[in-house]
Design an enzyme around this catalytic site. Structure first.
Site, PDB file in Angstrom:
ATOM      1  N   CYS A 117       0.834  -1.096   0.044  1.00 51.40           N
ATOM      2  CA  CYS A 117      -0.237  -0.134  -0.129  1.00 51.40           C
ATOM      3  C   CYS A 117       0.821   1.403  -0.004  1.00 51.40           C
ATOM      4  CB  CYS A 117      -1.025  -0.138   1.268  1.00 51.40           C
ATOM      5  SG  CYS A 117      -0.066  -0.209   2.836  1.00 51.40           S
ATOM      6  N   HIS A 142      -3.316   6.239   4.606  1.00 51.10           N
ATOM      7  CA  HIS A 142      -2.035   6.425   4.977  1.00 51.10           C
ATOM      8  C   HIS A 142      -1.425   7.794   4.628  1.00 51.10           C
ATOM      9  CE1 HIS A 142      -2.093   2.351   6.205  1.00 51.10           C
ATOM     10  NE2 HIS A 142      -1.414   1.752   5.145  1.00 51.10           N
TER      11      HIS A 142
END
Lengths: 346, 346
Positions: free
Chosen positions: B130, B243
């Site tokens: 990710c 994130h």
């Protein structure tokens, strides 16, 4: 029995002021008289100190008469407003604000790093920015052995950096979100609970915010290294207290990780926290309430043979503010520096 | 009306599996038949998809017969366990785990960056980590114009990266702390609420954790730049989803901020989020649920004339996992690549 001193706290009711009081007590600071000063709004309330109830006084022109040391943490404009009165009264002001930090005639002191700078004071000594203090304590022991050429820092700054009310706001926002409600942002510009955002200090033309430029300029001044190259990205995170920093260091030649570790184990104000088997390194909840800066994850930078990576957490209110100020006061006492240095032609 | 495809989701009940289902619907992915596979523990429960109730099946040897595309997000060991059956059945596996990412015969694809790599697949295409996907989408448009020489990355990774149960754990921990109780850490190794800690993936001898080395090695593979120097510090923060990353880039010569901004405004999968007057930049709560990687705070690095700083946030479950996998499937369909490439001497 040693001498004791008349101390005033300017901004006694804030997060740092409260911590100053606690530390004066814990460290058995030689206080003969303690004056708690604040805005008229807070005047009249009482605070307990060593079993005595002290009344907070509204600050005025005569507040600093018969005071030896003023610990100021009421913000830059208040410090600027009273500095002349403080110095005229013959007291030394140890100022937590950014008002005087970059003035050439004001020492900017981290006692573990540049205690000698304190000797030149003219009545005012500046306490550096919190992120700067924490980074300085952690990396100066390496810089002494092999000069650091460049620092790339990313910070993870707790709500406490914006004061006690910001800490309360994050808690309230968390409750709201957990109850499915919209969080309200009144102290900080955006919701911080379960969120984060670039540091909300003023942005300069360079795109850097004031907080980042403090790390750049103050570190240079404290290290006496005007050419030290530093870049920083400062970020507020939903932690209540204690800041964290990811620090990438570059030297002119390799710095062995083991050597760095040895130096930091011995370094004043540093605690090495590394349990590689348990994947346990400094965390803000462990740094909260501690005097030391917790340092760990010291690694050889795999992108640069002359680089080191390290990770730190430190209590922003304690070593990042109140403790450092009190350590400066202790240094002044120990080195007999309460009277300003004589300046030729002044 | 175009062709449609038989799709299986392996790991249909996890955070990424749930998102895959939602995206197949939202993007009108041409599904003729949808098979939801999971462990025997989850089998028998039902899930709604486009108005139909689908029953989750326990995965077995014959699960992949008559399937064109398998979207796998059940972890590396499950992917390894079933890869032979999937390929033998003639399906293409788009794998979210790290099991095959660094295998030379497995393309590692971010459709905005290296769509051409997909053509060489032998039945398996890997979806990158990710943090790597988010960084790649944001910095590749610059790399294409002037090759990046070094990246110093610091991440601010949400609980979602450790799965849906970690997200629930952070909420429970927050409630406990707000009620004055001790938070319990069962999914994550340490309490994450109002705290943060270095990423808890396995530490390698270098002192880097797996997550950090994924950013290093996967980015090199995706960019086809084996010499690109990258260092990273990965940190878990008490954010639920999305994130954030602070990225320091170094080039061989200066890269004008305005040029970078122009490139990123046009870049696929990127949304420039910069309101300098309001001090408003990407935040995880704004990136959550969005397809694009939000990029902002593009600054000339004041420590390096050949450097740029930037800040990004991206939905870890969406572009960081499920969306990228579905974009790979769409790419395979568009380029008619569902059949493995012919390999000489194989």
């Amino acid at each position: 029995m040693g001498q004791s001193y008349r101390v005033a706290i300017l901004g006694a009711t804030g997060a740092v002021g409260t911590e100053l009081l606690e530390l004066l007590d814990q460290r058995n600071f030689p206080v003969s008289e303690l004056k708690l000063l604040a805005s008229p709004r807070s005047a009249g309330s009482t605070v307990m100190f060593q079993g005595e109830s002290l009344t907070i006084e509204a600050v005025n022109e005569s507040s600093f008469n018969n005071v030896d040391i003023v610990l100021a943490s009421a913000g830059g404009s208040i410090s600027k407003q009273w500095v002349k009165d403080i110095v005229a009264a013959g007291a030394v002001m140890i100022d937590n604000s950014s008002a005087f930090r970059m003035q050439p005639d004001v020492p900017l002191v981290v006692p573990e790093v540049n205690p000698e700078a304190a000797a030149a004071h003219q009545g005012v000594i500046a306490n550096p920015n919190c992120t700067t203090i924490l980074m300085s304590v952690a990396v100066y022991p390496l810089h002494q052995v092999l000069p650091i050429r460049r620092i790339v820092a990313s910070t993870y700054q707790s709500a406490s950096g914006a004061g006690a009310r910001a800490m309360e706001e994050v808690k309230k926002q968390s409750i709201a979100i957990l109850q499915g409600q919209e969080p309200k942002a009144e102290i900080l510009p955006y919701p911080l609970a379960f969120n984060l955002f670039p540091h909300n200090s003023k942005l300069e033309a360079s795109g850097y915010c004031e907080e980042e430029l403090k790390m750049v300029n103050e570190t240079r001044k404290i290290f006496g290294a005007p050419d030290l190259r530093i870049t920083a990205t400062c970020v507020r995170v939903p932690v209540l207290r204690a800041h964290s920093e990811a620090i990438n260091l570059e030297f002119d030649s390799p710095f062995a990780v083991e050597k760095a570790r040895e130096l930091l184990i011995q370094a004043p104000g540093v605690q090495l926290v590394e349990d590689w088997d348990a994947n346990y390194f400094p965390m803000p909840i462990d740094a909260s309430g501690k005097d030391d800066v917790l340092v760990g994850r010291i690694r050889q930078d795999i992108s640069n043979p002359n680089g080191l990576e390290l990770w730190l957490c430190g209590d922003q209110i304690r070593k990042g503010a109140a403790l450092n100020a009190i350590q400066i006061a202790e240094l002044l006492i120990e080195k007999n520096l309460l009277k300003p240095a004589l300046v030729a032609n002044s």
